[in-house]
Scaffold this motif. Structure first.
Motif, PDB file in Angstrom:
ATOM      1  N   THR A   1       0.254  10.123   7.744  1.00  0.00           N
ATOM      2  CA  THR A   1       0.264   8.929   6.909  1.00  0.00           C
ATOM      3  C   THR A   1       0.604   7.740   7.787  1.00  0.00           C
ATOM      4  O   THR A   1       1.507   7.809   8.621  1.00  0.00           O
ATOM      5  CB  THR A   1       1.305   9.059   5.787  1.00  0.00           C
TER       6      THR A   1
ATOM      7  N   SER B   1      -1.418  -7.797  -1.432  1.00  0.00           N
ATOM      8  CA  SER B   1      -0.422  -7.356  -0.449  1.00  0.00           C
ATOM      9  C   SER B   1       0.415  -8.517   0.068  1.00  0.00           C
ATOM     10  O   SER B   1       1.273  -8.328   0.935  1.00  0.00           O
ATOM     11  CB  SER B   1      -1.112  -6.669   0.739  1.00  0.00           C
TER      12      SER B   1
ATOM     13  N   GLU C   1      10.160   6.031   3.091  1.00  0.00           N
ATOM     14  CA  GLU C   1       8.741   6.378   2.936  1.00  0.00           C
ATOM     15  C   GLU C   1       8.230   7.300   4.033  1.00  0.00           C
ATOM     16  O   GLU C   1       7.200   7.943   3.865  1.00  0.00           O
ATOM     17  CB  GLU C   1       7.896   5.106   2.894  1.00  0.00           C
TER      18      GLU C   1
ATOM     19  N   ASP D   1     -10.275   4.298  -2.004  1.00  0.00           N
ATOM     20  CA  ASP D   1      -9.348   5.056  -2.849  1.00  0.00           C
ATOM     21  C   ASP D   1      -9.061   4.366  -4.179  1.00  0.00           C
ATOM     22  O   ASP D   1      -8.812   5.034  -5.191  1.00  0.00           O
ATOM     23  CB  ASP D   1      -8.022   5.263  -2.117  1.00  0.00           C
ATOM     24  N   ILE D   2      -9.058   3.023  -4.163  1.00  0.00           N
ATOM     25  CA  ILE D   2      -8.739   2.241  -5.362  1.00  0.00           C
ATOM     26  C   ILE D   2      -9.888   1.252  -5.568  1.00  0.00           C
ATOM     27  O   ILE D   2      -9.777   0.068  -5.250  1.00  0.00           O
ATOM     28  CB  ILE D   2      -7.395   1.492  -5.213  1.00  0.00           C
TER      29      ILE D   2
ATOM     30  N   GLY E   1      -4.949   8.820  -0.643  1.00  0.00           N
ATOM     31  CA  GLY E   1      -3.571   8.443  -0.946  1.00  0.00           C
ATOM     32  C   GLY E   1      -3.218   6.997  -0.674  1.00  0.00           C
ATOM     33  O   GLY E   1      -2.043   6.681  -0.442  1.00  0.00           O
ATOM     34  N   SER E   2      -4.189   6.099  -0.706  1.00  0.00           N
ATOM     35  CA  SER E   2      -3.893   4.690  -0.435  1.00  0.00           C
ATOM     36  C   SER E   2      -2.963   4.109  -1.489  1.00  0.00           C
ATOM     37  O   SER E   2      -3.085   4.416  -2.680  1.00  0.00           O
ATOM     38  CB  SER E   2      -5.184   3.877  -0.402  1.00  0.00           C
ATOM     39  N   ARG E   3      -2.050   3.256  -1.040  1.00  0.00           N
ATOM     40  CA  ARG E   3      -1.145   2.590  -1.971  1.00  0.00           C
ATOM     41  C   ARG E   3      -0.573   1.343  -1.312  1.00  0.00           C
ATOM     42  O   ARG E   3      -0.505   1.255  -0.079  1.00  0.00           O
ATOM     43  CB  ARG E   3      -0.006   3.515  -2.412  1.00  0.00           C
TER      44      ARG E   3
ATOM     45  N   THR F   1      -8.736   1.373   1.613  1.00  0.00           N
ATOM     46  CA  THR F   1      -7.959   1.050   0.413  1.00  0.00           C
ATOM     47  C   THR F   1      -8.853   0.971  -0.806  1.00  0.00           C
ATOM     48  O   THR F   1      -8.542   1.539  -1.861  1.00  0.00           O
ATOM     49  CB  THR F   1      -7.205  -0.277   0.601  1.00  0.00           C
TER      50      THR F   1
ATOM     51  N   LEU G   1      -5.776  -6.087  -6.523  1.00  0.00           N
ATOM     52  CA  LEU G   1      -4.847  -5.545  -5.534  1.00  0.00           C
ATOM     53  C   LEU G   1      -4.377  -6.681  -4.640  1.00  0.00           C
ATOM     54  O   LEU G   1      -5.202  -7.437  -4.114  1.00  0.00           O
ATOM     55  CB  LEU G   1      -5.525  -4.490  -4.659  1.00  0.00           C
TER      56      LEU G   1
ATOM     57  N   LEU H   1       2.817  -1.078  -1.462  1.00  0.00           N
ATOM     58  CA  LEU H   1       4.211  -1.004  -1.929  1.00  0.00           C
ATOM     59  C   LEU H   1       4.697  -2.374  -2.400  1.00  0.00           C
ATOM     60  O   LEU H   1       5.489  -3.039  -1.725  1.00  0.00           O
ATOM     61  CB  LEU H   1       5.110  -0.461  -0.820  1.00  0.00           C
ATOM     62  N   ARG H   2       4.241  -2.774  -3.555  1.00  0.00           N
ATOM     63  CA  ARG H   2       4.609  -4.070  -4.123  1.00  0.00           C
ATOM     64  C   ARG H   2       6.129  -4.285  -4.223  1.00  0.00           C
ATOM     65  O   ARG H   2       6.618  -5.391  -3.961  1.00  0.00           O
ATOM     66  CB  ARG H   2       3.951  -4.205  -5.503  1.00  0.00           C
TER      67      ARG H   2
END
Length: 262
Positions: free
Chosen positions: A4, A204, A27, A196-197, A237-239, A193, A202, A241-242
């Motif tokens: 990751t 960042s 994380e 995946d989404i 597994g893209s995410r 990203t 979105l 972290l807001r």
């Protein structure tokens, strides 16, 4: 190998060493790519990061400005850094894992406030930087590669809080989006990203100027993870972290994560 990685514009690694350590502890990404470190390499506070398992470092630094670093738990070879647009800035570094995957870490110039190179030298530098990136990847077609970083462009309509309102705002202008698209096409890069989404807003990055960034939610997706077609299908597994934007003395950017099975 499964790993990751995360990319994060930290806006001074010395000032926010505790936040980097917190992210590493909570994380546990195998690889953490930082931008805007704002210090020479020898002043990056590596001792604490090494204690958390990040014993491999590939970096380019600059006093007070720019700076990129890849901190890794996995063995990594330094395979160079390019001075795109010959600006004399520390904005790119690349490292290669033992499985042959190359990771490029970029910090593209922000471009100032006026989207006109005739009036704003910084905007011209940004476009030139992107053009040189395009030409580099045309000349040296990347394979088994991942590109991450603060690219300072939100390319899609759902990458900004208001598409129409930002069309003349640096980071979302059509000319910047076009230049970024040319970089993607040159390397046949895939946006991991959005792979995946694929739908939905979105972000960042949220400006420091907003008194209540969370409720106003005027964000932009400036931070990206791309991969070449030969490995993009291995990404998952893209995410974003807001919540990190709400940490004490935060960066205005938050980390973007992706995992790879390679």
């Amino acid at each position: 190998m499964t790993f990751t990685l995360a990319t994060w514009n930290i806006n001074s690694v010395r000032l926010r060493e505790a936040l980097v350590s917190r992210l590493m502890s909570e994380e546990t990404p195998d690889i953490l790519c930082l931008q805007e470190c704002k210090c020479p390499v020898e002043l990056i506070p590596l001792e604490g990061f090494r204690a958390l398992g990040y014993s491999h470092v590939v970096a380019r630094g600059q006093k007070g400005y720019n700076g990129v670093a890849i901190l890794s738990k996995l063995p990594m070879q330094d395979v160079g850094g390019h001075d795109f647009a010959t600006l004399g800035h520390a904005r790119h570094v690349a490292g290669r894992l033992e499985n042959g995957v190359t990771i490029h870490n970029f910090y593209v110039p922000a471009g100032g406030d006026i989207p006109d190179r005739a009036q704003n030298v910084k905007f011209g530098q940004k476009l030139d930087f992107l053009t040189h990136m395009r030409d580099h990847f045309h000349a040296e077609a990347p394979e088994k590669s991942i590109l991450v970083g603060d690219l300072n462009i939100a390319p899609r309509e759902d990458d900004v809080w208001n598409h129409k309102a930002l069309l003349k705002i640096v980071s979302h202008t059509p000319v910047e989006v076009e230049h970024l698209g040319q970089v993607m096409d040159a390397g046949r890069w895939q946006d991991v990203t959005r792979q995946d989404i694929p739908t939905g807003n979105l972000y960042s990055w949220w400006s420091y100027r907003s008194p209540d960034w969370d409720s106003a939610d005027k964000g932009r997706r400036l931070d990206h993870v791309w991969a070449t077609p030969d490995i993009s299908a291995a990404a998952h597994g893209s995410r974003i972290l807001r919540p990190v934007r709400g940490w004490e003395q935060p960066s205005d950017h938050v980390p973007v994560f992706a995992s790879f099975d390679l």
